[in-house]
Design a protein around this motif. Structure first.
Motif, mmCIF file in Angstrom:
data_model
loop_
_atom_site.group_PDB
_atom_site.id
_atom_site.type_symbol
_atom_site.label_atom_id
_atom_site.label_comp_id
_atom_site.label_asym_id
_atom_site.label_seq_id
_atom_site.Cartn_x
_atom_site.Cartn_y
_atom_site.Cartn_z
ATOM 1 N N SER A 47 39.069 72.931 -6.064
ATOM 2 C CA SER A 47 37.809 72.463 -6.651
ATOM 3 C C SER A 47 38.097 71.347 -7.656
ATOM 4 C CB SER A 47 37.098 73.623 -7.361
ATOM 5 O OG SER A 47 36.036 73.124 -8.164
ATOM 6 N N GLY A 49 35.947 69.735 -9.540
ATOM 7 C CA GLY A 49 35.202 69.952 -10.786
ATOM 8 C C GLY A 49 35.891 70.955 -11.687
ATOM 9 N N LEU A 52 39.186 69.459 -13.222
ATOM 10 C CA LEU A 52 38.946 68.602 -14.389
ATOM 11 C C LEU A 52 38.570 69.437 -15.607
ATOM 12 C CD1 LEU A 52 36.997 65.503 -12.973
ATOM 13 C CD2 LEU A 52 39.406 65.663 -13.602
ATOM 14 N N LEU A 53 37.765 70.483 -15.391
ATOM 15 C CA LEU A 53 37.385 71.369 -16.495
ATOM 16 C C LEU A 53 38.629 72.010 -17.109
ATOM 17 C CD1 LEU A 53 35.241 72.835 -18.190
ATOM 18 C CD2 LEU A 53 35.144 74.585 -16.388
ATOM 19 N N ASP A 186 33.227 65.488 -5.391
ATOM 20 C CA ASP A 186 32.332 66.612 -5.653
ATOM 21 C C ASP A 186 32.858 67.356 -6.884
ATOM 22 O OD1 ASP A 186 30.723 68.823 -5.708
ATOM 23 O OD2 ASP A 186 31.460 69.685 -3.811
ATOM 24 N N LEU A 187 32.118 67.291 -7.991
ATOM 25 C CA LEU A 187 32.571 67.905 -9.240
ATOM 26 C C LEU A 187 31.889 69.244 -9.508
ATOM 27 C CD1 LEU A 187 32.792 64.755 -11.565
ATOM 28 C CD2 LEU A 187 34.555 65.785 -10.115
ATOM 29 N N SER A 188 31.452 69.894 -8.439
ATOM 30 C CA SER A 188 30.861 71.221 -8.575
ATOM 31 C C SER A 188 31.893 72.198 -9.128
ATOM 32 C CB SER A 188 30.373 71.717 -7.209
ATOM 33 O OG SER A 188 30.045 73.092 -7.267
ATOM 34 N N LEU A 189 31.435 73.137 -9.956
ATOM 35 C CA LEU A 189 32.337 74.108 -10.572
ATOM 36 C C LEU A 189 32.525 75.364 -9.714
ATOM 37 C CD1 LEU A 189 31.209 73.910 -14.323
ATOM 38 C CD2 LEU A 189 33.057 72.686 -13.173
ATOM 39 N N PHE A 256 40.798 62.145 -12.380
ATOM 40 C CA PHE A 256 39.541 61.672 -11.800
ATOM 41 C C PHE A 256 39.794 60.424 -10.955
ATOM 42 C CE2 PHE A 256 35.600 59.130 -12.001
ATOM 43 C CZ PHE A 256 34.741 60.028 -11.371
ATOM 44 N N TYR A 259 40.858 61.352 -7.572
ATOM 45 C CA TYR A 259 39.730 61.808 -6.746
ATOM 46 C C TYR A 259 38.884 60.634 -6.254
ATOM 47 C CZ TYR A 259 40.886 66.127 -9.312
ATOM 48 O OH TYR A 259 41.537 67.180 -9.873
ATOM 49 N N HIS A 264 38.885 64.219 -0.434
ATOM 50 C CA HIS A 264 39.223 65.612 -0.727
ATOM 51 C C HIS A 264 40.039 66.253 0.400
ATOM 52 C CE1 HIS A 264 38.452 70.018 -1.013
ATOM 53 N NE2 HIS A 264 38.587 69.784 -2.317
#
Length: 456
Positions: A47, A49, A52-53, A186-189, A256, A259, A264
């Motif tokens: 993932s 996102g 990155l978190l 896609d930066l979805s968590l 980032f 990405y 991906h």
């Protein structure tokens, strides 16, 4: 009498704010920036996102710890950093255990690992044998040690130059990727196809954040040279906050940028095939053959700066231990002309060379991670103890949000320690055995000192 005067001269305050930042960023930003992002992605189920978190969380954990180190360094700017704080907050044996572990294993092992990693990065170009790599590593250790025997000013200069020199190619790669990249990541968590609960996500974040902390490792070492920083009450906190904050921003932007360039699906495929150096692939796609050269140059300079910074910082721990009295007296001696702990530097180099000859890169990089987190946690708690034990101590800088930030730091470090113990129990146990051996050595020295005093 001459020895007393030599000791009174002390270390020279010749390092400014940028020198402190150079020590931190110079050690922190090593070769890990180019491959650790792959491990973070693996641990977050690919993932982007969440990955990155985790880089942000790792930076926040480091900054929270840095705020605590900044307060201690500003109010007690003595050479040795963590050794001194642990001595005063708990008992001299605790600081000794940290310093002994660094001297025998973790500090020397880190220097040796970077020294081996540098020629290893050139192996594909020159076909170096394993023995040739070890010889080059030994020459590098000897050369940097000799260089740092000529004063902290020269050591800090190399640190500053190498910092700028490695950031330039990294910046070129990041800017080029952000501008020329055509992917919309896609930066979805929530990882694709994940059907677990929030508990699984939190566990994933914790596991991946440990990987990012490998990249942030080294920020604690600015405190080791606090006695050589000009106006430490102002410059040391500034160096810690700016240094760690800048590294966090750099890591987030670098990943980032990856990405933005590599789709991906291709990232998943590359990591699955064992190709972890995504940054190198980005540079090659943007700049062609020149890109590979940029990455290689950045990696070599990064490792040179990291090794130099560690050689400077770690020797100050052993100097502080010797000054305290429970270590070899020779390591407390300073060079009359340059006021640096020459003997500590030389003995450090000897141990590093022995480790280079006895261990390979994989073995060295896995040494004593757990003990580092244990001692970092104890230093963070020491902020509370210092305020209670030394209420009248002048504090040019106080940790923001005290005591909430201190408690949060302790909880985060404790959680990461538990996670590390579960994931890698063997390394964790070694990380406890070596400090315990240090405690035994401490009490041997202590008994010897008491016997000598009784005979006087």
């Amino acid at each position: 009498m001459e020895k007393k005067n030599e000791q009174q001269v002390g270390l020279k305050r010749e390092m400014g704010l940028f020198g402190g930042i150079g020590i931190i960023a110079g050690i922190v930003v090593g070769s890990g920036i180019f491959y650790l992002g792959s491990y973070v992605l693996e641990r977050t189920h690919m993932s982007m996102g969440l990955a990155l978190l985790c880089w942000i969380v790792g930076g926040v954990v480091s900054i929270l710890g840095g705020l605590c180190f900044a307060e201690l360094g500003a109010c007690d700017p003595a050479a040795g950093g963590m050794v001194v704080y642990l001595d005063k907050a708990y008992h001299p044996v605790v600081g000794y255990m940290f310093g002994f572990t660094s001297w025998l294993l973790s500090g020397a092992g880190s220097i040796s690992a970077v020294a081996i990693a540098l020629p290893t990065a050139l192996q594909g170009y020159f076909g170096f044998s394993e023995m040739t790599i070890k010889i080059i590593a030994i020459v590098l250790i000897i050369a940097l040690t000799a260089y740092n025997c000529f004063g902290i000013k020269l050591g800090a200069l190399l640190q500053n130059v190498s910092l700028v020199a490695k950031l330039v190619p990294i910046a070129i790669i990041v800017i080029g990727a952000l501008i020329m990249g055509r992917q919309t990541p896609d930066l979805s968590l929530i990882p694709a196809g994940y059907d677990g609960g929030i508990g699984g996500i939190i566990g994933m974040i914790a596991f991946a954040t440990v990987a990012t902390l490998w990249a942030y490792e080294g920020w604690t070492n600015a405190n080791a040279v606090a006695e050589e920083i000009k106006n430490p009450g102002k410059n040391l906190p500034g160096a810690l906050i700016i240094g760690i904050g800048s590294c966090t921003l750099l890591y987030v932007l670098f990943n980032f940028a990856i990405y933005r360039v590599i789709p991906h699906a291709e990232i998943v495929s590359m990591i699955g095939e064992g190709n972890l150096y995504l940054g190198t692939e980005v540079a090659n796609r943007i700049f062609g053959g020149l890109g590979g050269g940029l990455v290689l140059a950045a990696m070599l300079i990064a490792m040179l700066g990291s090794a130099n910074g560690m050689i400077i910082a770690f020797a100050r721990y052993y100097y502080a231990m010797a000054v305290e009295g429970h270590f070899f007296k020779s390591q407390a001696k300073l060079s009359k002309k340059y006021q640096v702990p020459t003997n500590a530097l030389i003995w450090q180099a000897v141990i590093c060379i022995v480790l280079v000859l006895l261990r390979n890169l994989d073995q060295l990089t896995s040494l004593v991670v757990f003990s580092g987190m244990v001692f970092n946690t104890l230093v963070v708690i020491a902020v509370i103890i210092y305020r209670k034990k030394f209420p009248n101590l002048e504090r040019p800088y106080k940790a923001w949000g005290y005591p909430v930030t201190v408690v949060i730091s302790v909880v985060l470090f404790a959680g990461l320690m538990i996670n590390t113990f579960i994931e890698d129990p063997v390394t964790s146990i070694i990380g406890l055995v070596v400090p315990a051996l240090g405690a035994v050595v401490y009490f041997i020295f202590d008994a010897k000192m008491k016997k000598e005093k009784a005979q006087q």
